[in-house]
Write an enzyme that holds these catalytic residues in place. Sequence first.
Site, PDB file in Angstrom:
ATOM      1  N   HIS A  47      40.232  55.085  40.513  1.00 27.96           N
ATOM      2  CA  HIS A  47      40.282  53.625  40.446  1.00 27.96           C
ATOM      3  C   HIS A  47      39.123  53.061  39.634  1.00 27.96           C
ATOM      4  CE1 HIS A  47      42.123  49.972  41.966  1.00 27.96           C
ATOM      5  NE2 HIS A  47      40.930  49.483  42.236  1.00 27.96           N
ATOM      6  N   LYS A  89      43.824  39.454  31.842  1.00 25.22           N
ATOM      7  CA  LYS A  89      43.915  40.841  32.304  1.00 25.22           C
ATOM      8  C   LYS A  89      45.004  40.932  33.360  1.00 25.22           C
ATOM      9  CE  LYS A  89      41.126  44.583  34.330  1.00 25.22           C
ATOM     10  NZ  LYS A  89      39.874  44.907  35.043  1.00 25.22           N
ATOM     11  N   HIS A  93      47.234  45.959  42.775  1.00 25.60           N
ATOM     12  CA  HIS A  93      46.760  46.028  44.159  1.00 25.60           C
ATOM     13  C   HIS A  93      47.882  46.645  44.984  1.00 25.60           C
ATOM     14  CE1 HIS A  93      43.436  44.132  46.782  1.00 25.60           C
ATOM     15  NE2 HIS A  93      42.904  44.930  45.886  1.00 25.60           N
ATOM     16  N   ARG A 114      38.855  36.434  39.618  1.00 23.66           N
ATOM     17  CA  ARG A 114      37.407  36.623  39.417  1.00 23.66           C
ATOM     18  C   ARG A 114      37.122  37.357  38.116  1.00 23.66           C
ATOM     19  NH1 ARG A 114      37.713  37.799  44.658  1.00 23.66           N
ATOM     20  NH2 ARG A 114      37.371  40.035  44.371  1.00 23.66           N
TER      21      ARG A 114
END
EC number: 6.3.5.3
Length: 719
Positions: A47, A89, A93, A114
């Site tokens: 990740h 982007k 999840h 964010r």
Amino acid sequence: MTEPEITPELIAAHGLKPDEYERILGIIGREPSFTELGIFSAMWNEHCSYKSSKKWLRTLPTTGPQVICGPGENAGVVDIGDGQAVIFKMESHNHPSYIEPYQGAATGVGGILRDVFTMGARPIAAMNALSFGEPNHSKTAHIVKGVVEGIGGYGNAFGVPTVGGEVRFHRAYNGNCLVNAFAAGLADADKIFYSAASGVGMPVVYLGAKTGRDGVGGATMASAEFDDTIEEKRPTVQVGDPFTEKRLLEACLELMASDSVISIQDMGAAGLTCSAVEMGDKGDLGIKLQLDNVPQREANMTAYEMMLSESQERMLMVLKPEKEAVARAIFEKWDLDFAIVGETIPEDRFLILHGNEVKADLPLKALSGTAPEYDRPWVETPAAAPMAPVAEVDPIEGLKALIGSPSYAHKAWVWEQYDSQVMADTVRAPGLGAGVVRVHGTPKALAFTSDVTPRYVKANPFEGGKQAVAEAYRNLTAVGAKPLATTDNMNFGNPEKPEIMGQFVGAIKGIGAAVAALDMPIVSGNVSLYNETDGVAILPTPTIGAVGILQSLDELIAGQPEEGDVALVIGETKGHLGQSALLAELLGREDGDAPHVDLDAEKRHGEFLRANRKLVSAATDLSDGGLALAAFEMAEGAGLGLTLTVTGTAQLFGEDQARYLVAVHPDQTKALQAAAEAAGVPLQQVGQFGGEEVTLGTVSAPLVDLSRLHRGAFAAAIG
């Protein structure tokens, strides 16, 4: 508190292979502490490190005159002229959303927002691409409801319009849903904020919400397959608060305007660990952290927990020292924590202090720049066997099979839970192809889409990768936008299996070929691997998010035809039924090769449509379901009937690429035909919009009946 003994079982529980642990011993020359083991585990997992994919990601085209910043930062930055940039982007999840659908999806939205505003942009649009299991699977309805509610709950409260996306269902996602979240924002091109620290002795500042135990180990969990212990992983899912995030956005933008920031990074995967390491690594500096200063919302938190917590709505900043009072006042005004938790140091060290103890003392570069990188064995996906013959089907029955499937049914059940109009700049809302949002205070607008056809990628990864980009190109073109750039979200199974790694490699090669040919460089992205449950992998799903620009709304092509408009197809129809939606939904088959993508034709046909947009009342691309489904959706959305004069299953439902369906006023038809002939672009008249019946060849059905099926099927399937 006594730290646990480092055992082979503990090492394995942290997702580290024995050879990786030996590598750690070689780097630091001793056994790591428990906190150090957690830090290595977080930074070396898939990740955060991209250790299985980095080799292939480097081959993607990422540059162009429009690109200000490509992959490597929090998001990509693309020039849109007049001193402005769009920052965007897409990232996944997936694992958290399967375990805890509402919070997993909500925090996916929060994290991608964010990524955008940490670079100085105000978010203006969000999308999501969702893949779920079969509707009748025991978990699907629960996951769908939770995910959609979570996306809406966070995005609506934060105040960003959700303007597009996609929803699909397939048995391959029964044990592993996909939640891919996209966000885009606007910033001044000369006021972009980056994450590389600079200057020795500069204060490292913690901003935002307090740190709790939620999400500890989340990045490691996201780098592993699921099995029957899945319920035990629920504590690794983060909990989000969109109202705190909204305050964090406003505080960050105000702070950025005060000339206080040297560098800034959001705390996402692996929390404080990853953000601090990335800032130090990019700036060739070390970082020293004093965890006693970290704002905590739970008592007796350990260094391990604070370093690996994935509590939401937090940022890390390197601050200009003379601006401390200004910065602190801004965050206190917004009722957010502001704490100096460390400093930059000249040595290549990641030094973690807690109480009077050194909890970690590691070479910082070893955590990031020199993390393991694998050249995984891979095998090319075998060529698909020829498609078995397909008997002619009743076209109305074929259409009913498609519009009655939740994958192709009207998605109002989903869209109506999202606020698409907040900020008052949305021009085209979800459900009408690409979303379009005005660039506030200018004549310009931006268009957004996300696309992939996983069946194609499984059958032929190279062509499927090309097709995902090509469909994004067409969706942007169909609203009149010039495609600018892309972000990729690569969702695959276990890369340690050569056939899965082969899917990944093939898709990357296809995506690379398409973005180069169509001038849509990849500027950001995300890789999500190990999307398997009990050894069963998802369909390979390389989602492409794409952004295009309209210089003014005069360039916008509407999505709805008018009564009496002529239906024409731009591009050549050969009748490719392999891996088609019709085969899957009506006949329960997934055989044959994926349609091959002629990138020259894609570019030529797209440029033709944009050049002749004034002759067109409405446009849509042809993809899943072919001409029949696209024509029905276009007509039904306008409350019109439809007559298609073409006949034959392959002509109506084939999924040949590089095609658009356009609605043209009868007075403009000859002009468009003349333009097509001059440009050497195939153009076929296929019917007319209007009336109260839907006629496909020689069979008809009332529009009202088909519309009722189309608009009710999703809710009926989900319950």
